[in-house]
Design a protein around this motif. Structure first.
Motif, mmCIF file in Angstrom:
data_model
loop_
_atom_site.group_PDB
_atom_site.id
_atom_site.type_symbol
_atom_site.label_atom_id
_atom_site.label_comp_id
_atom_site.label_asym_id
_atom_site.label_seq_id
_atom_site.Cartn_x
_atom_site.Cartn_y
_atom_site.Cartn_z
ATOM 1 N N ALA A 51 40.091 58.561 47.473
ATOM 2 C CA ALA A 51 38.882 57.839 47.090
ATOM 3 C C ALA A 51 38.587 58.031 45.609
ATOM 4 O O ALA A 51 38.920 59.062 45.018
ATOM 5 C CB ALA A 51 37.705 58.322 47.929
ATOM 6 N N GLY A 52 37.989 57.007 45.013
ATOM 7 C CA GLY A 52 37.538 57.105 43.629
ATOM 8 C C GLY A 52 38.638 57.180 42.599
ATOM 9 O O GLY A 52 38.436 57.690 41.499
ATOM 10 N N LYS A 53 39.789 56.637 42.908
ATOM 11 C CA LYS A 53 40.937 56.743 42.005
ATOM 12 C C LYS A 53 41.267 55.380 41.405
ATOM 13 O O LYS A 53 41.206 54.355 42.090
ATOM 14 C CB LYS A 53 42.149 57.281 42.771
ATOM 15 C CG LYS A 53 43.261 57.843 41.901
ATOM 16 C CD LYS A 53 44.203 58.705 42.733
ATOM 17 C CE LYS A 53 45.107 59.538 41.855
ATOM 18 N NZ LYS A 53 45.958 60.456 42.645
ATOM 19 N N ARG A 54 41.620 55.367 40.125
ATOM 20 C CA ARG A 54 42.081 54.152 39.454
ATOM 21 C C ARG A 54 43.395 54.478 38.764
ATOM 22 O O ARG A 54 43.520 55.515 38.095
ATOM 23 C CB ARG A 54 41.056 53.649 38.437
ATOM 24 C CG ARG A 54 39.727 53.251 39.048
ATOM 25 C CD ARG A 54 38.852 52.530 38.042
ATOM 26 N NE ARG A 54 39.265 51.146 37.876
ATOM 27 C CZ ARG A 54 38.477 50.091 38.138
ATOM 28 N NH1 ARG A 54 37.262 50.275 38.617
ATOM 29 N NH2 ARG A 54 38.921 48.866 37.945
ATOM 30 N N LEU A 55 44.361 53.583 38.925
ATOM 31 C CA LEU A 55 45.697 53.794 38.367
ATOM 32 C C LEU A 55 46.036 52.636 37.437
ATOM 33 O O LEU A 55 45.814 51.467 37.775
ATOM 34 C CB LEU A 55 46.725 53.911 39.487
ATOM 35 C CG LEU A 55 46.516 55.135 40.407
ATOM 36 C CD1 LEU A 55 47.420 55.056 41.629
ATOM 37 C CD2 LEU A 55 46.767 56.433 39.652
ATOM 38 N N ALA A 56 46.581 52.971 36.264
ATOM 39 C CA ALA A 56 46.752 51.980 35.209
ATOM 40 C C ALA A 56 48.154 51.395 35.122
ATOM 41 O O ALA A 56 48.351 50.363 34.479
ATOM 42 C CB ALA A 56 46.384 52.594 33.857
ATOM 43 N N GLN B 24 35.132 52.167 45.743
ATOM 44 C CA GLN B 24 34.942 53.567 45.369
ATOM 45 C C GLN B 24 35.479 54.504 46.449
ATOM 46 O O GLN B 24 35.820 55.652 46.170
ATOM 47 C CB GLN B 24 33.473 53.860 45.110
ATOM 48 C CG GLN B 24 32.945 53.239 43.829
ATOM 49 C CD GLN B 24 31.448 53.422 43.663
ATOM 50 O OE1 GLN B 24 30.788 54.050 44.502
ATOM 51 N NE2 GLN B 24 30.893 52.875 42.605
ATOM 52 N N GLY B 25 35.562 54.002 47.669
ATOM 53 C CA GLY B 25 36.114 54.796 48.751
ATOM 54 C C GLY B 25 37.626 54.726 48.841
ATOM 55 O O GLY B 25 38.215 55.249 49.795
ATOM 56 N N GLY B 26 38.257 54.087 47.872
ATOM 57 C CA GLY B 26 39.711 53.938 47.899
ATOM 58 C C GLY B 26 40.308 54.028 46.518
ATOM 59 O O GLY B 26 39.728 54.600 45.596
ATOM 60 N N THR B 27 41.482 53.424 46.350
ATOM 61 C CA THR B 27 42.210 53.450 45.085
ATOM 62 C C THR B 27 42.338 52.028 44.541
ATOM 63 O O THR B 27 42.688 51.102 45.283
ATOM 64 C CB THR B 27 43.612 54.066 45.267
ATOM 65 O OG1 THR B 27 43.469 55.433 45.679
ATOM 66 C CG2 THR B 27 44.403 54.026 43.975
ATOM 67 N N VAL B 28 42.064 51.891 43.248
ATOM 68 C CA VAL B 28 42.114 50.595 42.561
ATOM 69 C C VAL B 28 43.271 50.612 41.569
ATOM 70 O O VAL B 28 43.423 51.569 40.799
ATOM 71 C CB VAL B 28 40.798 50.316 41.815
ATOM 72 C CG1 VAL B 28 40.875 48.997 41.047
ATOM 73 C CG2 VAL B 28 39.617 50.305 42.795
ATOM 74 N N PHE B 29 44.069 49.551 41.590
ATOM 75 C CA PHE B 29 45.136 49.390 40.598
ATOM 76 C C PHE B 29 44.634 48.431 39.516
ATOM 77 O O PHE B 29 44.256 47.289 39.807
ATOM 78 C CB PHE B 29 46.413 48.881 41.265
ATOM 79 C CG PHE B 29 47.112 49.955 42.049
ATOM 80 C CD1 PHE B 29 48.124 50.715 41.482
ATOM 81 C CD2 PHE B 29 46.727 50.240 43.354
ATOM 82 C CE1 PHE B 29 48.741 51.727 42.195
ATOM 83 C CE2 PHE B 29 47.345 51.245 44.082
ATOM 84 C CZ PHE B 29 48.358 52.002 43.495
ATOM 85 N N ASP B 30 44.627 48.924 38.281
ATOM 86 C CA ASP B 30 44.031 48.165 37.187
ATOM 87 C C ASP B 30 44.940 47.087 36.605
ATOM 88 O O ASP B 30 44.452 46.178 35.939
ATOM 89 C CB ASP B 30 43.617 49.113 36.059
ATOM 90 C CG ASP B 30 42.364 49.904 36.399
ATOM 91 O OD1 ASP B 30 41.570 49.428 37.231
ATOM 92 O OD2 ASP B 30 42.173 50.999 35.832
ATOM 93 N N ASN B 31 46.234 47.194 36.846
ATOM 94 C CA ASN B 31 47.170 46.230 36.250
ATOM 95 C C ASN B 31 48.172 45.746 37.287
ATOM 96 O O ASN B 31 49.357 46.083 37.244
ATOM 97 C CB ASN B 31 47.877 46.864 35.048
ATOM 98 C CG ASN B 31 46.947 47.090 33.881
ATOM 99 O OD1 ASN B 31 46.490 46.148 33.240
ATOM 100 N ND2 ASN B 31 46.626 48.357 33.616
ATOM 101 N N CYS B 32 47.654 44.958 38.219
ATOM 102 C CA CYS B 32 48.515 44.327 39.210
ATOM 103 C C CYS B 32 48.755 42.878 38.798
ATOM 104 O O CYS B 32 47.834 42.201 38.331
ATOM 105 C CB CYS B 32 47.878 44.376 40.600
ATOM 106 S SG CYS B 32 48.906 43.621 41.884
ATOM 107 N N PHE B 33 49.980 42.416 38.979
ATOM 108 C CA PHE B 33 50.346 41.065 38.562
ATOM 109 C C PHE B 33 50.957 40.284 39.715
ATOM 110 O O PHE B 33 51.645 40.846 40.574
ATOM 111 C CB PHE B 33 51.346 41.125 37.401
ATOM 112 C CG PHE B 33 50.768 41.710 36.146
ATOM 113 C CD1 PHE B 33 50.151 40.902 35.213
ATOM 114 C CD2 PHE B 33 50.819 43.081 35.920
ATOM 115 C CE1 PHE B 33 49.603 41.442 34.060
ATOM 116 C CE2 PHE B 33 50.280 43.637 34.772
ATOM 117 C CZ PHE B 33 49.666 42.815 33.838
ATOM 118 N N SER B 34 50.678 38.980 39.697
ATOM 119 C CA SER B 34 51.358 38.038 40.581
ATOM 120 C C SER B 34 52.354 37.272 39.707
ATOM 121 O O SER B 34 51.994 36.274 39.079
ATOM 122 C CB SER B 34 50.352 37.077 41.221
ATOM 123 O OG SER B 34 51.026 36.107 42.004
ATOM 124 N N PRO B 35 53.611 37.713 39.655
ATOM 125 C CA PRO B 35 54.548 37.122 38.695
ATOM 126 C C PRO B 35 55.032 35.734 39.088
ATOM 127 O O PRO B 35 55.576 35.019 38.248
ATOM 128 C CB PRO B 35 55.728 38.105 38.692
ATOM 129 C CG PRO B 35 55.280 39.301 39.468
ATOM 130 C CD PRO B 35 54.215 38.819 40.392
#
Length: 460
Positions: free
Chosen positions: A289-294, A38-49
């Motif tokens: 903080a508190g950011k989510r990116l799709a 919550q104190g940072g940014t979360v990436f919702d669709n990260c892939f290990s190709p």
């Protein structure tokens, strides 16, 4: 540098994003990670190709794809391709000192110091406190690094989600209240009937276990146990006064298949459970903080992003891109389609778009799956129905895009696709089956006739 900015990098082996409560999983597996994130940014669709470990960490720690690094197989022979710098090597040039805990591998080259911990286990040895063992090594080292004048990089490889799934109590029963030895439950029969892995499963699963849900619950318990131990690390960061000037990154080299796609409790198969991984950045004042990116991102974006947040501009032309501008509100064109590879128990590659996934076997696999698989990720997100025969025009279109990409990257790097040349893959050496003539298959691959190579293998 105008200020000391440290890096704490948490690489969690075999952690699939969709089994984290951070990503909406109904079981409370990662409450401490979620709170910290919550104190940072979360990436919702990260892939290990590019799976599994060596190629996954290779992408993560270089910002380069396999055409640049040469890394596609777990048992990679030799070093990385000439001229590639790893993250710790780049940081060293900027005055950093670095320590790596639990990962001495060609993909993790360049750290100043390597520390090991007991991160395995078996049923005979008892349940292993892997994450506590890691903390016992990591926390004193973190104190040492925090008290030096140089900025530091501390990288740790957590092993709890990796098989064997043997979380200590009470986590082994946290998500399971049934009878794992119910004789009426037959769900583990195909697992123990899979001869290439059955002896390994027997080395760490309870003798006589019949319920696959119990084994899945052990994976979830291992994730929750690791999450609880990470809370100790997060508190240590705060207690040492490191929060304001330290970037904390959390991700995984690849996910994990559990009872999915007949790739029993391992990390092979180019399906979503293995490809989709977590990605979190936290640094107060530098990362929102508190950011989510799709938007889609992949592991090759991690190192460029780290260096950007740390305020470093090395003279390296990465295959990946920094995600910091997007975190700060700038528009980014997401990576909508990308090449996918695996070269451990099976040798396959493919192409993933927002709607489609193509998987093309370069040799027959030991599960007996077809040469070509095609899944509609919109209508069939769990990839249960192969529609390759029903949609040959889509297969042709995706094959064309994939082969054009391969040809372009071969021209740019001046090297052949390592998927065509790396024949020291795990399954080729260790799994009985139709893998004896890889060299003959390569002769076909070398002239571009992939289908002929596979047909040659299928006749064996």
């Amino acid at each position: 540098m105008s200020e000391k900015r440290n890096l704490i990098f948490i690489g969690i082996d075999s952690l699939r994003a969709d089994h984290m409560s951070l990503y909406g999983y109904p079981r409370l597996t990662t409450p401490h990670i979620a709170k910290y994130a919550q104190g940072g940014t979360v990436f919702d669709n990260c892939f290990s190709p590019h799976i599994p470990t060596t190629s996954g960490y290779g992408a993560m720690l270089t910002g380069m794809d396999p055409f640049s690094t040469g890394l596609v197989a777990l048992r990679h022979q030799g070093g990385m391709a000439e001229g590639i710098q790893t993250l710790p090597e780049i940081l060293r040039e900027a005055g950093y000192t670095s320590t790596c805990v639990g990962f001495k591998n060609v993909a993790g080259r360049g750290f100043d110091k390597y520390l090991e911990f007991s991160g395995w286990g078996s049923w005979a040895e008892g349940r292993s406190p892997k994450a506590e063992n890691l903390n016992a090594v990591t926390l004193p080292e973190l104190e040492r690094l925090a008290n030096q004048d140089q900025p530091f990089c501390l990288f740790m490889r957590h092993m709890d989600p990796h098989a064997p799934y043997l979380p200590p109590g009470p986590f082994e029963r946290a998500f399971y209240g049934g009878d794992e030895f119910d004789p009426a439950n037959k769900s583990m029969e195909p697992v123990f009937g899979f001869k290439p892995f059955c002896d390994f499963f027997a080395s760490w699963m309870p003798p006589g276990v019949t319920d696959k849900d119990y084994v899945v619950a052990q994976y979830d318990g291992a994730v929750a146990y690791m999450d609880a131990c990470l809370a100790v690390l997060f508190e240590k960061i705060r207690a040492l006064g490191l929060e304001e000037n330290t970037l904390v990154v959390l991700d995984s080299d690849h996910g994990e298949t559990l009872y999915d796609h007949e790739c029993w409790f391992d990390h092979h198969g180019l399906y979503e459970p293995t490809l989709r991984v977590p990605l979190v950045f936290r640094m107060p004042g530098k990362v929102p903080a508190g950011k989510r990116l799709a938007g889609n991102t992949t592991l090759i974006d991690v190192t460029p992003t780290i260096l950007d947040i740390l305020g470093l501009s090395p003279k390296v032309e990465f295959d990946g891109q920094s995600l910091l501008p997007e975190m700060l509100g700038e528009r980014r064109v997401p990576r909508t389609e990308f090449y996918i590879t695996e070269c451990t128990w099976m040798r396959k590659h493919g192409w993933r778009t927002p709607e489609w996934k193509l998987i093309h076997a370069l040799e027959p696999d030991f599960h007996g799956k077809p040469e070509i698989e095609l899944y509609n990720l919109v209508d069939d997100p769990e990839e249960t129905t192969n529609v390759a025969e029903q949609a040959p025009e889509v297969v042709s279109m995706l094959e064309h895009r994939m082969m054009n990409f391969i040809a372009r990257r071969e021209r740019e790097t001046g090297r052949p696709n390592p998927m065509y040349t790396n024949l020291h893959w795990h399954g080729h050496k260790d799994v009985p089956g139709p893998f004896e003539s890889s060299e003959q298959a390569y002769e076909k691959l070398h002239i571009g006739d992939v289908g002929a190579a596979i047909r040659l293998q299928q006749k064996k």
